[in-house]
Enzyme design. Sequence first.
Site, PDB file in Angstrom:
ATOM      1  N   SER A  82       0.850  -1.105   0.009  1.00 19.17           N
ATOM      2  CA  SER A  82      -0.060  -0.118  -0.148  1.00 19.17           C
ATOM      3  C   SER A  82       0.913   1.279  -0.101  1.00 19.17           C
ATOM      4  O   SER A  82       1.899   1.300   0.789  1.00 19.17           O
ATOM      5  CB  SER A  82      -0.926   0.002   1.360  1.00 19.17           C
ATOM      6  OG  SER A  82      -1.698   1.203   1.326  1.00 19.17           O
TER       7      SER A  82
ATOM      8  N   LYS B 259      -3.351   3.641   6.219  1.00 17.83           N
ATOM      9  CA  LYS B 259      -3.362   2.123   6.494  1.00 17.83           C
ATOM     10  C   LYS B 259      -2.156   1.647   7.045  1.00 17.83           C
ATOM     11  O   LYS B 259      -2.320   0.820   8.118  1.00 17.83           O
ATOM     12  CB  LYS B 259      -3.387   1.551   5.096  1.00 17.83           C
ATOM     13  CG  LYS B 259      -4.817   1.752   4.324  1.00 17.83           C
ATOM     14  CD  LYS B 259      -4.736   0.967   3.002  1.00 17.83           C
ATOM     15  CE  LYS B 259      -6.077   0.945   2.117  1.00 17.83           C
ATOM     16  NZ  LYS B 259      -5.748   0.286   0.769  1.00 17.83           N
TER      17      LYS B 259
ATOM     18  N   ASP C 143      -7.304  -4.052   0.785  1.00 18.24           N
ATOM     19  CA  ASP C 143      -8.056  -3.219  -0.343  1.00 18.24           C
ATOM     20  C   ASP C 143      -9.671  -2.809   0.354  1.00 18.24           C
ATOM     21  O   ASP C 143     -10.149  -3.738   0.854  1.00 18.24           O
ATOM     22  CB  ASP C 143      -8.458  -3.969  -1.550  1.00 18.24           C
ATOM     23  CG  ASP C 143      -9.037  -3.124  -2.612  1.00 18.24           C
ATOM     24  OD1 ASP C 143      -8.261  -1.954  -2.988  1.00 18.24           O
ATOM     25  OD2 ASP C 143     -10.275  -3.220  -3.326  1.00 18.24           O
TER      26      ASP C 143
ATOM     27  N   HIS D  27     -13.489  -1.755  10.299  1.00 21.69           N
ATOM     28  CA  HIS D  27     -13.412  -2.758   9.505  1.00 21.69           C
ATOM     29  C   HIS D  27     -12.289  -3.375   9.262  1.00 21.69           C
ATOM     30  O   HIS D  27     -11.858  -4.623   9.097  1.00 21.69           O
ATOM     31  CB  HIS D  27     -13.860  -2.238   7.779  1.00 21.69           C
ATOM     32  CG  HIS D  27     -13.260  -0.776   7.416  1.00 21.69           C
ATOM     33  ND1 HIS D  27     -12.983   0.208   8.314  1.00 21.69           N
ATOM     34  CD2 HIS D  27     -12.827  -0.653   6.578  1.00 21.69           C
ATOM     35  CE1 HIS D  27     -12.243   1.116   7.767  1.00 21.69           C
ATOM     36  NE2 HIS D  27     -12.293   0.716   6.518  1.00 21.69           N
TER      37      HIS D  27
END
Length: 197
Positions: free
Chosen positions: A10, A15, A70, A182
């Site tokens: 990434s 992130k 993702d 998430h």
Amino acid sequence: MNIQQLVLASHNTGKLKELQAMLGGGITLRSVGEFSSAEPEETGLSFVENAILKARNAARLSGLPALADDSGLAVDYLGGAPGIYSARYAGGQGDSANNAKLLDALRGVPSAQRGAQFVCVLALVRHASDPLPILCEGLWQGRILEVARGDHGFGYDPLFWVPERECSSAELSPAEKNQLSHRARAMALLRERLGLA
Ligand SMILES: O=c1nc[nH]c2c1ncn2[C@H]1C[C@H](O)[C@@H](COP(=O)(O)OP(=O)(O)OP(=O)(O)O)O1
Ligand SMILES: [Mg+2]
């Protein structure tokens, strides 16, 4: 599997910070940016396909096992958009343009119809041609606000209302977001799969 170093597929520093904090000290995450500044085209039609594609690319560039994330925001009123296109929603102009476009798309839509979920798929490949990637997913239910709130996090965080905390996800501390998000849910599953839980 005993992994000490993983390359994170990434270029998103938000992130990287979140995933490193969740993994703890036992595993060092190195950014794929150390090996190449080119970003692979995300040509998949699903979070899973794009995560695998990014992980394979990073494993190939680094020669290390690779983890990809993702993720995106699926808005009910928009039939799940922007979904896998979340990062490119306003044509690749960055987070604030994406947020402005989302607010426009939902202008006048009442609160009860502003439901949304963040989606995260993590893919881990042991090497570039790994035939059995480890896949873990996490979802986070919330609602899209009418005005941005808070300045932690990244991406759509200022527009994402977190019902269980009654604030936006950009108003959560990094530690709180890393317990609820998430990404946190997907990472909890990955830790179990790796025997780290
Ligand atoms: O916790 C989050 N809080 C707010 N926004 C978030 C979050 N998680 C994903 N998002 C948004 C950011 C971006 O608009 C899209 C991810 O797109 P995605 O292609 O997976 O990531 P990216 O292009 O930023 O970095 P990269 O592909 O190099 O990992 O969803
Ligand atoms: Mg991307």
